[in-house]
Write an enzyme that holds these catalytic residues in place. Sequence first.
Site, PDB file in Angstrom:
ATOM      1  N   ASP A 100       0.834  -1.198   0.000  1.00 52.84           N
ATOM      2  CA  ASP A 100       0.000   0.000   0.000  1.00 52.84           C
ATOM      3  C   ASP A 100       0.875   1.256   0.000  1.00 52.84           C
ATOM      4  OD1 ASP A 100      -2.808   1.040   0.425  1.00 52.84           O
ATOM      5  OD2 ASP A 100      -1.849   1.942   2.180  1.00 52.84           O
ATOM      6  N   GLU A 107      14.617 -15.128   0.218  1.00 49.36           N
ATOM      7  CA  GLU A 107      14.978 -16.148   1.213  1.00 49.36           C
ATOM      8  C   GLU A 107      13.989 -17.306   1.193  1.00 49.36           C
ATOM      9  OE1 GLU A 107      14.933 -14.435   5.109  1.00 49.36           O
ATOM     10  OE2 GLU A 107      16.464 -12.953   4.572  1.00 49.36           O
TER      11      GLU A 107
HETATM   12  C1  GLC Z   1      -4.227   3.040  -0.651  1.00 51.04           C
HETATM   13  C2  GLC Z   1      -5.481   2.222  -0.519  1.00 51.04           C
HETATM   14  C3  GLC Z   1      -6.600   3.114  -0.110  1.00 51.04           C
HETATM   15  C4  GLC Z   1      -6.253   3.756   1.208  1.00 51.04           C
HETATM   16  C5  GLC Z   1      -4.921   4.476   1.121  1.00 51.04           C
HETATM   17  C6  GLC Z   1      -4.407   4.816   2.484  1.00 51.04           C
HETATM   18  O1  GLC Z   1      -4.325   3.941  -1.691  1.00 51.04           O
HETATM   19  O2  GLC Z   1      -5.733   1.553  -1.713  1.00 51.04           O
HETATM   20  O3  GLC Z   1      -7.814   2.421  -0.009  1.00 51.04           O
HETATM   21  O4  GLC Z   1      -7.242   4.666   1.581  1.00 51.04           O
HETATM   22  O5  GLC Z   1      -3.939   3.656   0.540  1.00 51.04           O
HETATM   23  O6  GLC Z   1      -3.978   3.663   3.136  1.00 51.04           O
END
Ligand code: GLC
Length: 587
Positions: A224, A273
């Site tokens: 993310d 790993e």
């Molecule tokens: C990413 C996720 C989104 C979230 C953001 C903050 O873009 O896909 O849903 O709100 O990160 O974590």
Amino acid sequence: MTTQHSAVATVPASDSGSRTGWWRDAVIYQVYPRSFADANGDGMGDLEGVRDRLPYLRDLGVDAVWLSPFYASPQADAGYDVSDYRLVDPMFGDLADAERLVADAHRLGLRVIVDIVPNHASSEHPWFRQALREGPGSPLRGRFHFRPGKGESGELPPNDWESIFGGPAWTRTVNPDGTPGEWYLHLFAPEQPDFDWDNRAVADEFRSILRMWLDLGVDGFRIDVAHGLVKAAGLPDLGVHDQLRLLGNEVLPFFDQDGVHEIYRDWRRILDEYGTDPRTRRIAVAEAWTPTVLRTARYLRPDELHQAFNFQYLGTAWDAEALREVVGLTLDAMRPVGAPATWVLSNHDVVRHLTRLGSGVDREQDLRRARAATLLMLALPGSAYVYQGEELGLPEVLDLPDAVRQDPAFTRAKGGGSEGGGSEGGEAEGQEGMRDGCRVPLPWSGTEAPYGFGPVAGGPSWLPQPAEWAKLSVEAQTGDRNSTLELYRGALAVRREHPALGGGDSVDWDDAPAGVLAFRRTAADGVFGCTVNTTTETVRIPAPGRLLLASGPVTVAATAGIAGAFGTAGAGEWVDLPGDTTVWWDC
Ligand code: GLC
């Protein structure tokens, strides 16, 4: 601010023969656990619900499942605010459920990718809570970005950065003695404080978290906000407002900084790993919002990550020239680093592609176009991402009542902050801050809400489903050869079987009339062709081969006669390709 294009380390030519690996042509299905299937009937999807439906995903024909976060979280941003990275939130189940899910998926031949959220924690994360309790000077504050405010009494934020969800990216704290204190940085909601990745404890902690989930058996991670971890030294002002506009267009002091690549080299060593056999390799896919696909390729150098989402493709209009350009740019950018291209049309942050690409006037036409867009996506070389429900032809739900919406960007926008955002590069046009519309629980069966999402007819679902979704349920579409579900099943089956579909790094474009795309892909033992009419008018073109699959009814003129939508009649001399239609050919 300038866009930097630094040199990209490339794969030696001799290596190209070893470009194998399951992720290179995988179709990866995104499960949004809140909205996929609710086994315990509380109105919220859960891991048991996902496990129950794994056979559906196997039969659909996907290769892997990516699960959006199911970790312990106060759910300020639907689980993208994690308070314990090693626990499953009780609303989704527990660790034993996660283990069972992974084991069952593997038994069915499906791989499992989990989300990891390293840019920020939840404000309920024990480190952050303790950092607040201990006050300024606490070593724990060094794991986040705490700074004194500007102005006479620190009443102004430390810099001018804006939150993706609207308003300043800083929130002021209150000292343990009740006086106004330092500020902390949160690129997203105030409940999502950013980690300071210069702090060794942060890097060590994530190494350990990665290992924990790899030991549990997951096949990889979706990272993310992969572009956000490192901030420019000194946290310099941007000097402009409305910074959301710049997302995905420029390298910002908080996005796509060079330092992030060191982190991914480190993570790659950890993944390696766990083995380097291309059939079982653990992989990572970056959610990286970068200004160009060339910048995205930097995350995919041979010693970094395996895939990155192609948001440039997702953000491209339904326009032949634009599509041809982005496909070309993508393949050209990926080839030197030896990474597979990826293609995506929908996810949990953007307006569903049926609605986004459509006119909004005629639902049938919107569906036709969405189906055509899908067949184009699945014909391209590389890996593709399918977002749950797109295989049912679900539209965006645009009329959710404000009271049920949970997207923090929506609340922030409504609360009088600046414009809400929360979508990659602003792709969620016209619906910024309203990501709930693509997160409505799936319809599985029956005629009464929640349409099999939960176990009991008339039971709850965390967001209401439109009544028309009864006829879009999995049950309603199964066996109907013209349904969107059967189109996806058919397409994924052909994709597995045809030697020239799936992985690869190039296409050969054929001449085509304006508004039409035509390309071929050639393998040692077969040639595949794809024709796409992005206009709304029927276009007559030479039929490049035997019709394999079409996104809608098509007329092929041949001595043999006419082929229907899913027909397999012999090669025609010409084809009348209706508007918003894609056809696959065996050439
Ligand atoms: C990413 C996720 C989104 C979230 C953001 C903050 O873009 O896909 O849903 O709100 O990160 O974590």
